[in-house]
Design a protein around this motif. Structure first.
Motif, PDB file in Angstrom:
ATOM      1  N   LEU A   1      36.314   3.895  -8.871  1.00 42.98           N
ATOM      2  CA  LEU A   1      35.774   4.344  -7.999  1.00 42.98           C
ATOM      3  C   LEU A   1      34.777   5.589  -8.544  1.00 42.98           C
ATOM      4  CD1 LEU A   1      35.167   4.236  -4.836  1.00 42.98           C
ATOM      5  CD2 LEU A   1      36.877   6.109  -4.631  1.00 42.98           C
ATOM      6  N   THR A   2      33.465   5.472  -8.290  1.00 44.76           N
ATOM      7  CA  THR A   2      32.388   6.543  -8.718  1.00 44.76           C
ATOM      8  C   THR A   2      31.745   7.052  -7.482  1.00 44.76           C
ATOM      9  OG1 THR A   2      30.837   4.699  -9.053  1.00 44.76           O
ATOM     10  CG2 THR A   2      32.113   5.054 -11.020  1.00 44.76           C
ATOM     11  N   TYR A   3      31.920   6.444  -6.408  1.00 45.90           N
ATOM     12  CA  TYR A   3      31.124   7.208  -5.165  1.00 45.90           C
ATOM     13  C   TYR A   3      31.841   6.722  -4.068  1.00 45.90           C
ATOM     14  CZ  TYR A   3      27.491   8.117  -1.966  1.00 45.90           C
ATOM     15  OH  TYR A   3      26.611   8.379  -0.889  1.00 45.90           O
ATOM     16  N   HIS A   4      31.827   7.465  -3.137  1.00 44.19           N
ATOM     17  CA  HIS A   4      32.498   7.172  -1.536  1.00 44.19           C
ATOM     18  C   HIS A   4      31.858   7.839  -0.659  1.00 44.19           C
ATOM     19  CE1 HIS A   4      35.698   7.323   1.611  1.00 44.19           C
ATOM     20  NE2 HIS A   4      35.215   6.221   1.579  1.00 44.19           N
ATOM     21  N   HIS A   5      31.257   7.237   0.375  1.00 47.93           N
ATOM     22  CA  HIS A   5      30.435   7.639   1.391  1.00 47.93           C
ATOM     23  C   HIS A   5      31.021   7.085   2.814  1.00 47.93           C
ATOM     24  CE1 HIS A   5      27.022   9.287   4.043  1.00 47.93           C
ATOM     25  NE2 HIS A   5      27.096   7.847   4.404  1.00 47.93           N
ATOM     26  N   PHE A   6      31.310   7.832   3.744  1.00 51.00           N
ATOM     27  CA  PHE A   6      31.727   7.530   5.140  1.00 51.00           C
ATOM     28  C   PHE A   6      31.122   8.228   6.064  1.00 51.00           C
ATOM     29  CE2 PHE A   6      34.694  10.819   3.793  1.00 51.00           C
ATOM     30  CZ  PHE A   6      34.757  11.429   4.906  1.00 51.00           C
ATOM     31  N   GLU A   7      30.734   7.568   7.212  1.00 54.08           N
ATOM     32  CA  GLU A   7      30.212   8.204   8.486  1.00 54.08           C
ATOM     33  C   GLU A   7      30.472   7.401   9.576  1.00 54.08           C
ATOM     34  OE1 GLU A   7      25.828   6.193   8.723  1.00 54.08           O
ATOM     35  OE2 GLU A   7      26.066   7.554   6.899  1.00 54.08           O
ATOM     36  N   GLU A   8      30.393   8.091  10.874  1.00 55.27           N
ATOM     37  CA  GLU A   8      30.740   7.614  12.042  1.00 55.27           C
ATOM     38  C   GLU A   8      29.661   6.516  12.468  1.00 55.27           C
ATOM     39  OE1 GLU A   8      33.464   8.243  13.815  1.00 55.27           O
ATOM     40  OE2 GLU A   8      34.293   9.438  12.562  1.00 55.27           O
ATOM     41  N   LEU A   9      29.970   5.704  13.192  1.00 55.73           N
ATOM     42  CA  LEU A   9      29.120   4.518  13.309  1.00 55.73           C
ATOM     43  C   LEU A   9      28.264   4.735  14.959  1.00 55.73           C
ATOM     44  CD1 LEU A   9      30.570   1.149  12.302  1.00 55.73           C
ATOM     45  CD2 LEU A   9      28.445   2.475  11.340  1.00 55.73           C
ATOM     46  N   ASP A  10      28.936   5.406  15.665  1.00 53.58           N
ATOM     47  CA  ASP A  10      28.546   5.522  17.132  1.00 53.58           C
ATOM     48  C   ASP A  10      27.512   6.863  17.370  1.00 53.58           C
ATOM     49  OD1 ASP A  10      30.329   7.698  16.941  1.00 53.58           O
ATOM     50  OD2 ASP A  10      31.593   7.222  18.354  1.00 53.58           O
ATOM     51  N   GLY A  11      27.242   7.493  16.229  1.00 53.06           N
ATOM     52  CA  GLY A  11      26.282   8.605  16.192  1.00 53.06           C
ATOM     53  C   GLY A  11      26.894   9.947  16.657  1.00 53.06           C
ATOM     54  N   THR A  12      28.162   9.937  16.687  1.00 53.20           N
ATOM     55  CA  THR A  12      28.948  11.032  17.083  1.00 53.20           C
ATOM     56  C   THR A  12      29.201  12.111  15.988  1.00 53.20           C
ATOM     57  OG1 THR A  12      30.472  10.023  18.747  1.00 53.20           O
ATOM     58  CG2 THR A  12      31.023  12.023  17.972  1.00 53.20           C
ATOM     59  N   PRO A  13      28.624  13.194  15.888  1.00 53.04           N
ATOM     60  CA  PRO A  13      28.757  13.957  14.779  1.00 53.04           C
ATOM     61  C   PRO A  13      30.253  14.215  14.487  1.00 53.04           C
ATOM     62  CG  PRO A  13      28.089  15.218  16.490  1.00 53.04           C
ATOM     63  CD  PRO A  13      27.952  13.920  17.068  1.00 53.04           C
ATOM     64  N   ALA A  14      30.346  14.533  13.003  1.00 57.27           N
ATOM     65  CA  ALA A  14      31.770  14.626  12.673  1.00 57.27           C
ATOM     66  C   ALA A  14      32.236  16.036  13.391  1.00 57.27           C
ATOM     67  CB  ALA A  14      31.893  14.998  11.253  1.00 57.27           C
ATOM     68  N   ALA A  15      33.450  16.420  13.337  1.00 54.19           N
ATOM     69  CA  ALA A  15      33.953  17.584  13.919  1.00 54.19           C
ATOM     70  C   ALA A  15      33.611  18.801  13.402  1.00 54.19           C
ATOM     71  CB  ALA A  15      35.629  17.539  14.087  1.00 54.19           C
ATOM     72  N   PRO A  16      33.192  19.688  13.894  1.00 55.55           N
ATOM     73  CA  PRO A  16      32.769  20.967  13.123  1.00 55.55           C
ATOM     74  C   PRO A  16      33.953  21.575  12.090  1.00 55.55           C
ATOM     75  CG  PRO A  16      32.809  21.503  15.494  1.00 55.55           C
ATOM     76  CD  PRO A  16      33.243  20.089  15.261  1.00 55.55           C
ATOM     77  N   SER A  17      33.363  22.084  11.109  1.00 56.39           N
ATOM     78  CA  SER A  17      34.604  22.661  10.104  1.00 56.39           C
ATOM     79  C   SER A  17      35.325  23.819  10.700  1.00 56.39           C
ATOM     80  CB  SER A  17      33.809  22.991   8.770  1.00 56.39           C
ATOM     81  OG  SER A  17      34.889  23.778   8.035  1.00 56.39           O
ATOM     82  N   THR A  18      36.565  23.939  10.823  1.00 57.38           N
ATOM     83  CA  THR A  18      37.048  25.139  11.225  1.00 57.38           C
ATOM     84  C   THR A  18      37.251  26.329   9.922  1.00 57.38           C
ATOM     85  OG1 THR A  18      39.355  24.425  10.555  1.00 57.38           O
ATOM     86  CG2 THR A  18      38.356  24.087  12.753  1.00 57.38           C
ATOM     87  N   THR A  19      36.600  26.089   8.962  1.00 55.31           N
ATOM     88  CA  THR A  19      36.768  26.896   7.724  1.00 55.31           C
ATOM     89  C   THR A  19      35.891  28.239   8.053  1.00 55.31           C
ATOM     90  OG1 THR A  19      37.117  25.323   6.141  1.00 55.31           O
ATOM     91  CG2 THR A  19      36.415  27.316   5.123  1.00 55.31           C
ATOM     92  N   GLN A  20      36.558  29.452   7.837  1.00 54.12           N
ATOM     93  CA  GLN A  20      35.823  30.502   8.200  1.00 54.12           C
ATOM     94  C   GLN A  20      35.217  30.969   6.953  1.00 54.12           C
ATOM     95  OE1 GLN A  20      38.325  33.367  10.203  1.00 54.12           O
ATOM     96  NE2 GLN A  20      38.251  32.010  12.114  1.00 54.12           N
ATOM     97  N   HIS A  21      33.978  31.538   6.810  1.00 52.41           N
ATOM     98  CA  HIS A  21      33.497  32.330   5.556  1.00 52.41           C
ATOM     99  C   HIS A  21      33.364  33.659   5.947  1.00 52.41           C
ATOM    100  CE1 HIS A  21      32.407  28.352   4.087  1.00 52.41           C
ATOM    101  NE2 HIS A  21      31.931  27.904   5.400  1.00 52.41           N
ATOM    102  N   HIS A  22      33.789  34.486   4.833  1.00 52.66           N
ATOM    103  CA  HIS A  22      33.872  35.873   5.017  1.00 52.66           C
ATOM    104  C   HIS A  22      32.813  36.443   3.851  1.00 52.66           C
ATOM    105  CE1 HIS A  22      37.476  35.893   7.409  1.00 52.66           C
ATOM    106  NE2 HIS A  22      37.754  35.067   6.707  1.00 52.66           N
TER     107      HIS A  22
END
Length: 90
Positions: free
Chosen positions: A69-90
């Motif tokens: 496996l050299t590449y992997h891409h995935f996305e939602e088909l219904d146009g719904t954006p992915a959930a926002p990241s909960t990672t906090q940047h300091h």
């Protein structure tokens, strides 16, 4: 969700053409280039099978030595954006 995987398939050189034919006959599989027993392939989800299952099935094609496996891409088909990241940047 849809998945698209890019893979490098190594074959026994004398069986490369048979492996290419088997991959091309698979729904969701597509050969893009080949040279010296190496084949560049993309695999996409289909209504009946996930891309990961198709990759596992390609291991059973006579003449296939390895699949990387050299590449992997995935996305939602219904146009719904992915959930926002909960990672906090300091």
């Amino acid at each position: 969700m849809t998945n698209i995987c890019g893979c490098l398939v190594h074959t026994m050189p004398e069986m490369t053409e048979q492996v290419i034919a088997a991959i091309d006959a698979t729904e969701g599989g597509e050969v893009h280039a080949h040279e010296d027993g190496r084949i560049v392939v993309t695999v996409e989800d289909t209504p009946d099978m996930r891309a990961s299952d198709q990759i596992m099935a390609m291991h059973q094609i006579p003449g296939v030595l390895t699949i990387t496996l050299t590449y992997h891409h995935f996305e939602e088909l219904d146009g719904t954006p992915a959930a926002p990241s909960t990672t906090q940047h300091h």
